[in-house]
Design an enzyme around this catalytic site. Structure first.
Site, PDB file in Angstrom:
ATOM      1  N   SER A 153       2.375  17.440  11.117  1.00 31.30           N
ATOM      2  CA  SER A 153       3.371  16.737  11.930  1.00 31.30           C
ATOM      3  C   SER A 153       3.966  17.745  12.913  1.00 31.30           C
ATOM      4  O   SER A 153       3.926  18.958  12.666  1.00 31.30           O
ATOM      5  CB  SER A 153       4.470  16.190  11.013  1.00 31.30           C
ATOM      6  N   TYR A 166      10.587  16.673   4.332  1.00 36.95           N
ATOM      7  CA  TYR A 166       9.337  16.292   5.009  1.00 36.95           C
ATOM      8  C   TYR A 166       8.869  17.427   5.922  1.00 36.95           C
ATOM      9  O   TYR A 166       7.705  17.849   5.864  1.00 36.95           O
ATOM     10  CB  TYR A 166       9.571  15.008   5.810  1.00 36.95           C
TER      11      TYR A 166
HETATM   12  P1  NAP Z   1       2.004   5.312   6.126  1.00 38.90           P
HETATM   13  O1  NAP Z   1       1.580   4.157   6.957  1.00 38.90           O
HETATM   14  O2  NAP Z   1       3.308   5.297   5.427  1.00 38.90           O
HETATM   15  O3  NAP Z   1       0.831   5.634   5.100  1.00 38.90           O
HETATM   16  C1  NAP Z   1       0.997   6.622   4.133  1.00 38.90           C
HETATM   17  C2  NAP Z   1      -0.117   6.490   3.138  1.00 38.90           C
HETATM   18  O4  NAP Z   1       0.133   7.448   2.081  1.00 38.90           O
HETATM   19  C3  NAP Z   1      -0.160   5.117   2.492  1.00 38.90           C
HETATM   20  O5  NAP Z   1      -1.494   4.715   2.324  1.00 38.90           O
HETATM   21  C4  NAP Z   1       0.509   5.348   1.152  1.00 38.90           C
HETATM   22  O6  NAP Z   1       0.072   4.472   0.140  1.00 38.90           O
HETATM   23  C5  NAP Z   1       0.035   6.763   0.844  1.00 38.90           C
HETATM   24  N1  NAP Z   1       0.882   7.359  -0.186  1.00 38.90           N
HETATM   25  C6  NAP Z   1       2.206   7.573  -0.139  1.00 38.90           C
HETATM   26  N2  NAP Z   1       2.639   8.042  -1.315  1.00 38.90           N
HETATM   27  C7  NAP Z   1       1.546   8.144  -2.111  1.00 38.90           C
HETATM   28  C8  NAP Z   1       1.345   8.538  -3.450  1.00 38.90           C
HETATM   29  N3  NAP Z   1       2.355   8.912  -4.228  1.00 38.90           N
HETATM   30  N4  NAP Z   1       0.092   8.514  -3.959  1.00 38.90           N
HETATM   31  C9  NAP Z   1      -0.946   8.104  -3.202  1.00 38.90           C
HETATM   32  N5  NAP Z   1      -0.821   7.704  -1.924  1.00 38.90           N
HETATM   33  C10 NAP Z   1       0.422   7.711  -1.394  1.00 38.90           C
HETATM   34  O7  NAP Z   1       2.070   6.638   7.013  1.00 38.90           O
HETATM   35  P2  NAP Z   1       1.207   7.127   8.269  1.00 38.90           P
HETATM   36  O8  NAP Z   1       2.104   7.103   9.426  1.00 38.90           O
HETATM   37  O9  NAP Z   1      -0.100   6.479   8.303  1.00 38.90           O
HETATM   38  O10 NAP Z   1       1.061   8.671   7.862  1.00 38.90           O
HETATM   39  C11 NAP Z   1      -0.188   9.261   7.572  1.00 38.90           C
HETATM   40  C12 NAP Z   1      -0.040  10.769   7.743  1.00 38.90           C
HETATM   41  O11 NAP Z   1       0.299  11.059   9.111  1.00 38.90           O
HETATM   42  C13 NAP Z   1       1.080  11.382   6.902  1.00 38.90           C
HETATM   43  O12 NAP Z   1       0.660  12.638   6.433  1.00 38.90           O
HETATM   44  C14 NAP Z   1       2.221  11.549   7.891  1.00 38.90           C
HETATM   45  O13 NAP Z   1       3.098  12.559   7.503  1.00 38.90           O
HETATM   46  C15 NAP Z   1       1.446  11.890   9.157  1.00 38.90           C
HETATM   47  N6  NAP Z   1       2.154  11.648  10.415  1.00 38.90           N
HETATM   48  C16 NAP Z   1       2.378  10.391  10.857  1.00 38.90           C
HETATM   49  C17 NAP Z   1       3.011  10.187  12.094  1.00 38.90           C
HETATM   50  C18 NAP Z   1       3.268   8.812  12.652  1.00 38.90           C
HETATM   51  O14 NAP Z   1       3.872   8.695  13.733  1.00 38.90           O
HETATM   52  N7  NAP Z   1       2.846   7.752  12.010  1.00 38.90           N
HETATM   53  C19 NAP Z   1       3.417  11.312  12.862  1.00 38.90           C
HETATM   54  C20 NAP Z   1       3.180  12.587  12.368  1.00 38.90           C
HETATM   55  C21 NAP Z   1       2.540  12.735  11.148  1.00 38.90           C
HETATM   56  P3  NAP Z   1       0.816   3.039  -0.051  1.00 38.90           P
HETATM   57  O15 NAP Z   1       0.531   2.268   1.192  1.00 38.90           O
HETATM   58  O16 NAP Z   1       0.174   2.498  -1.244  1.00 38.90           O
HETATM   59  O17 NAP Z   1       2.270   3.363  -0.204  1.00 38.90           O
END
Ligand code: NAP
Length: 247
Positions: A153, A166
Site C-alpha cells: 500500500s 495497517y
Molecule cells: P477487500 O475487498 O476487503 O478484500 C480483502 C480480502 O482479504 C477478502 O477476500 C477477505 O476475505 C480476505 N481476508 C481478510 N481477512 C482474512 C482472513 N482472516 N483470512 C483469510 N482471508 C482474509 O480488500 P481489497 O481492497 O481487495 O484489498 C486487497 C489487497 O490490496 C490488500 O492487501 C489491501 O491492503 C491492498 N490495497 C488495497 C487498496 C484499495 O484501494 N482497494 C489500496 C492499497 C492496498 P472475505 O471477503 O472473506 O472477508
C-alpha cells in the site's frame, strides 16, 4: 496504469495461489490468472465467496481451480504445512504466490488502538504471509521460475497519521519482501516483489473512504497488468522491486 500487455497464454501450465481470492483485488487476480491459463488455488476465509469465483472460472472454461478455505487469523503452522503437502501431492510445484488478503483494522490515533486489534491485524497482514511463504518454499523451489508477490500500500512506503497498524503491517510486508528477495538473489529461481495497487474500487477502499465516489477509482480488473507481469516469465529477472499497479 502499469504498461504491460499480457499474452493470452502467459501463465499456461502455472499453478498460482492467491490469498483473499473471494473478493476485491484477490478475486480479480484469480480470474485474470485463470484467464491467462493458470491453475489457481483460491485461498480465503469465506467459502461461499471462493465457490462463486470457482464457478466463474469453470463457467468461462479456464483451467479448473482449487479451493482452500482458511482463516488467516486463526491458521496455525500445521494448516500451512498440510496445505503445502496437498499442493505437493496434486501439483508438485507452485509457480506463483500472491499475498493479497489483508484487513484494514482501526484507523485512529496509535495510542487509541486496542492491543488486541493490533495483534489481530498483524496476525492476518504479516504473520500469516510469513508462515504461508515459509511453508510454500519447497514448492516454489520446485517450479522453474516462481514469483512471490506481496500486496502492499502507499502507506506501507510512506506512512500517514491515523493509518495505524495497517500502515505498520504494510511496512513489515515490504521488509519481508526485501529480506526474502535478497536471500533468493543468485541462490534460486524465485523472485520476490511487492505491488502497491493504488486506490481501487473494493470493499476495503469503501471502508477507508466512505464519502468517496466509488466510480472515481479503477476496478480491480483494471490494475491486473502489474500482477500478470510479475507472475509471468517476462519478469524472470525482476527481484526485490516495489512496483505500483497504477504505473
Ligand atoms: P477487500 O475487498 O476487503 O478484500 C480483502 C480480502 O482479504 C477478502 O477476500 C477477505 O476475505 C480476505 N481476508 C481478510 N481477512 C482474512 C482472513 N482472516 N483470512 C483469510 N482471508 C482474509 O480488500 P481489497 O481492497 O481487495 O484489498 C486487497 C489487497 O490490496 C490488500 O492487501 C489491501 O491492503 C491492498 N490495497 C488495497 C487498496 C484499495 O484501494 N482497494 C489500496 C492499497 C492496498 P472475505 O471477503 O472473506 O472477508
Amino acid at each position: 496504469m502499469f504498461d504491460y500487455q499480457a499474452s493470452p497464454d502467459l501463465l499456461q501450465g502455472r499453478v498460482i495461489l492467491v490469498t483473499g481470492a473471494g473478493d476485491g483485488i484477490g478475486r480479480a487476480c484469480a480470474l485474470a490468472c485463470a484467464a491467462h491459463g493458470a491453475t489457481v488455488v483460491l485461498l480465503g476465509r469465506t467459502l461461499a465467496k471462493l465457490e462463486a469465483v470457482y464457478d466463474e472460472i469453470e463457467k468461462a472454461g479456464y483451467p479448473q481451480p482449487a479451493i482452500c478455505p482458511l482463516n488467516l487469523e486463526t491458521a496455525a503452522e500445521k494448516d500451512y504445512n498440510d496445505l503445502a503437502d496437498q499442493l505437493f501431492d496434486t501439483f508438485g510445484k507452485l509457480d506463483g504466490l500472491v499475498h493479497n488478503a489483508a484487513q484494514l483494522g482501526p484507523r485512529t490515533l496509535l495510542d487509541q488502538v486496542k492491543n488486541e486489534d493490533w495483534l489481530r491485524l498483524m496476525q492476518v497482514n504479516v504473520n500469516a504471509p510469513f508462515a504461508l511463504t515459509k511453508a510454500m518454499m519447497p514448492l516454489l523451489r520446485a517450479a522453474p521460475d516462481a514469483s512471490v508477490i506481496f500486496v502492499s500500500s502507499s502507506v506501507g512506503r510512506r506512512a500517514r497519521a491515523y493509518w495505524g497498524p495497517y500502515a505498520v503491517s504494510k511496512f513489515a510486508l515490504e521488509g519481508l519482501m526485501q529480506v526474502l528477495a535478497d536471500e533468493q538473489e543468485g541462490t534460486s529461481e524465485i523472485r520476490v516483489n511487492s505491488i502497491n495497487p493504488g486506490a481501487t474500487r473494493t470493499a476495503m477502499r469503501k471502508a477507508a473512504y466512505p464519502a468517496e465516489e466509488p466510480e472515481k477509482n479503477p476496478e480491480p480488473a483494471d490494475i491486473m497488468p502489474a500482477f500478470l507481469y510479475l507472475l509471468g516469465p517476462d519478469s524472470r529477472k525482476v527481484n526485490g522491486q516495489a512496483l505500483d499497479a497504477r504505473g
